[in-house]
Design an enzyme around this catalytic site. Sequence first.
Site, PDB file in Angstrom:
ATOM      1  N   HIS A  19      44.324  38.823  56.526  1.00 26.53           N
ATOM      2  CA  HIS A  19      43.081  39.594  56.353  1.00 26.53           C
ATOM      3  C   HIS A  19      42.601  40.134  57.705  1.00 26.53           C
ATOM      4  O   HIS A  19      42.228  41.295  57.822  1.00 26.53           O
ATOM      5  CB  HIS A  19      41.955  38.700  55.809  1.00 26.53           C
ATOM      6  CG  HIS A  19      42.161  38.202  54.403  1.00 26.53           C
ATOM      7  ND1 HIS A  19      42.139  36.871  54.083  1.00 26.53           N
ATOM      8  CD2 HIS A  19      42.373  38.853  53.230  1.00 26.53           C
ATOM      9  CE1 HIS A  19      42.308  36.718  52.776  1.00 26.53           C
ATOM     10  NE2 HIS A  19      42.465  37.902  52.231  1.00 26.53           N
ATOM     11  N   LYS A  43      39.308  34.374  38.748  1.00 24.23           N
ATOM     12  CA  LYS A  43      39.649  33.405  39.791  1.00 24.23           C
ATOM     13  C   LYS A  43      38.585  32.323  39.892  1.00 24.23           C
ATOM     14  O   LYS A  43      37.414  32.587  39.625  1.00 24.23           O
ATOM     15  CB  LYS A  43      39.728  34.115  41.154  1.00 24.23           C
ATOM     16  CG  LYS A  43      40.930  35.018  41.288  1.00 24.23           C
ATOM     17  CD  LYS A  43      41.161  35.394  42.735  1.00 24.23           C
ATOM     18  CE  LYS A  43      42.455  36.166  42.909  1.00 24.23           C
ATOM     19  NZ  LYS A  43      42.712  36.546  44.288  1.00 24.23           N
ATOM     20  N   ARG A  94      51.369  43.497  50.870  1.00 21.81           N
ATOM     21  CA  ARG A  94      52.296  42.582  51.531  1.00 21.81           C
ATOM     22  C   ARG A  94      53.713  42.832  51.064  1.00 21.81           C
ATOM     23  O   ARG A  94      54.597  43.159  51.807  1.00 21.81           O
ATOM     24  CB  ARG A  94      51.899  41.134  51.236  1.00 21.81           C
ATOM     25  CG  ARG A  94      50.695  40.687  51.994  1.00 21.81           C
ATOM     26  CD  ARG A  94      50.090  39.466  51.393  1.00 21.81           C
ATOM     27  NE  ARG A  94      49.437  39.772  50.127  1.00 21.81           N
ATOM     28  CZ  ARG A  94      48.676  38.924  49.467  1.00 21.81           C
ATOM     29  NH1 ARG A  94      48.505  37.718  49.914  1.00 21.81           N
ATOM     30  NH2 ARG A  94      48.097  39.285  48.340  1.00 21.81           N
ATOM     31  N   SER A 132      45.777  33.327  50.837  1.00 21.61           N
ATOM     32  CA  SER A 132      44.758  32.273  50.893  1.00 21.61           C
ATOM     33  C   SER A 132      45.241  31.054  50.110  1.00 21.61           C
ATOM     34  O   SER A 132      44.994  29.914  50.512  1.00 21.61           O
ATOM     35  CB  SER A 132      43.440  32.772  50.298  1.00 21.61           C
ATOM     36  OG  SER A 132      42.958  33.859  51.036  1.00 21.61           O
TER      37      SER A 132
HETATM   38  P1  ADP Z   1      41.700  39.393  45.886  1.00 20.00           P
HETATM   39  O1  ADP Z   1      41.108  38.332  45.013  1.00 20.00           O
HETATM   40  O2  ADP Z   1      40.963  40.689  45.825  1.00 20.00           O
HETATM   41  O3  ADP Z   1      43.165  39.556  45.775  1.00 20.00           O
HETATM   42  P2  ADP Z   1      42.243  38.333  48.538  1.00 20.00           P
HETATM   43  O4  ADP Z   1      41.256  37.784  49.518  1.00 20.00           O
HETATM   44  O5  ADP Z   1      43.339  37.455  48.102  1.00 20.00           O
HETATM   45  O6  ADP Z   1      41.351  38.833  47.344  1.00 20.00           O
HETATM   46  O7  ADP Z   1      42.886  39.660  49.111  1.00 20.00           O
HETATM   47  C1  ADP Z   1      42.072  40.738  49.509  1.00 20.00           C
HETATM   48  C2  ADP Z   1      42.960  41.868  50.001  1.00 20.00           C
HETATM   49  O8  ADP Z   1      43.621  41.439  51.188  1.00 20.00           O
HETATM   50  C3  ADP Z   1      44.071  42.289  49.033  1.00 20.00           C
HETATM   51  O9  ADP Z   1      44.244  43.681  49.146  1.00 20.00           O
HETATM   52  C4  ADP Z   1      45.275  41.582  49.544  1.00 20.00           C
HETATM   53  O10 ADP Z   1      46.461  42.300  49.262  1.00 20.00           O
HETATM   54  C5  ADP Z   1      45.004  41.587  51.036  1.00 20.00           C
HETATM   55  N1  ADP Z   1      45.698  40.489  51.707  1.00 20.00           N
HETATM   56  C6  ADP Z   1      45.643  39.176  51.428  1.00 20.00           C
HETATM   57  N2  ADP Z   1      46.451  38.461  52.241  1.00 20.00           N
HETATM   58  C7  ADP Z   1      47.047  39.375  53.056  1.00 20.00           C
HETATM   59  C8  ADP Z   1      48.018  39.298  54.096  1.00 20.00           C
HETATM   60  N3  ADP Z   1      48.591  38.172  54.449  1.00 20.00           N
HETATM   61  N4  ADP Z   1      48.374  40.440  54.698  1.00 20.00           N
HETATM   62  C9  ADP Z   1      47.833  41.615  54.313  1.00 20.00           C
HETATM   63  N5  ADP Z   1      46.935  41.775  53.333  1.00 20.00           N
HETATM   64  C10 ADP Z   1      46.546  40.667  52.708  1.00 20.00           C
END
Ligand code: ADP
Length: 163
Positions: A19, A43, A94, A132
């Site tokens: 992030h 979620k 990703r 996460s």
């Molecule tokens: P959501 O519940 O919206 O998926 P996340 O916090 O898991 O929430 O992810 C938010 C955004 O950040 C998404 O677009 C996800 O693809 C991106 N994201 C999560 N982890 C990574 C990572 N390791 N590298 C790049 N983008 C990421």
Amino acid sequence: MKQKIVVYPGSFDPPTNGHIDLIERASRIFDKVIILIMVNIQKSYTFTVEERVEMLNNIFKKRKFKNVSVDVYKGLLVDYLKKNKLNIVLRGLRAVSDFEYEFQMVLTNRKMFDRMETIYLMPDVRWTYLSSSLVKEIANFGGDISDFVPSEIVSTIRRKFKQ
Ligand code: ADP
């Protein structure tokens, strides 16, 4: 000239280096980045909204990214955008596995708000596998998470899983 503002919605449960990588990239492209903690009804979350806000604020307080802020919205992203007169969204890609869900979201959101545009950034290769949930899995079994999340929040995450 009008400021270019991008909204980065997500769960950030907890924020990871992936992030942060994306936010830093976006902060160099846009005048302002708003990290938007959203509630996804499919979620269940480990950290409260307040804990997630605090973690993100702690991370950006110490870094030289003055154009990054954190906000929370319990509703549809398109409503947040319309309410704040914004239309650009940032998401991360990703692997191919992210694509299908993102494609569905873009087309659905566009149906509700046709001026909304989503920008996708790819993280550094070091974070392409990181999520996460992976961090939570490691923390839950007492593993070392310090390579995966910013140093400012390592102890908060450890404490949560010791409870
Ligand atoms: P959501 O519940 O919206 O998926 P996340 O916090 O898991 O929430 O992810 C938010 C955004 O950040 C998404 O677009 C996800 O693809 C991106 N994201 C999560 N982890 C990574 C990572 N390791 N590298 C790049 N983008 C990421």
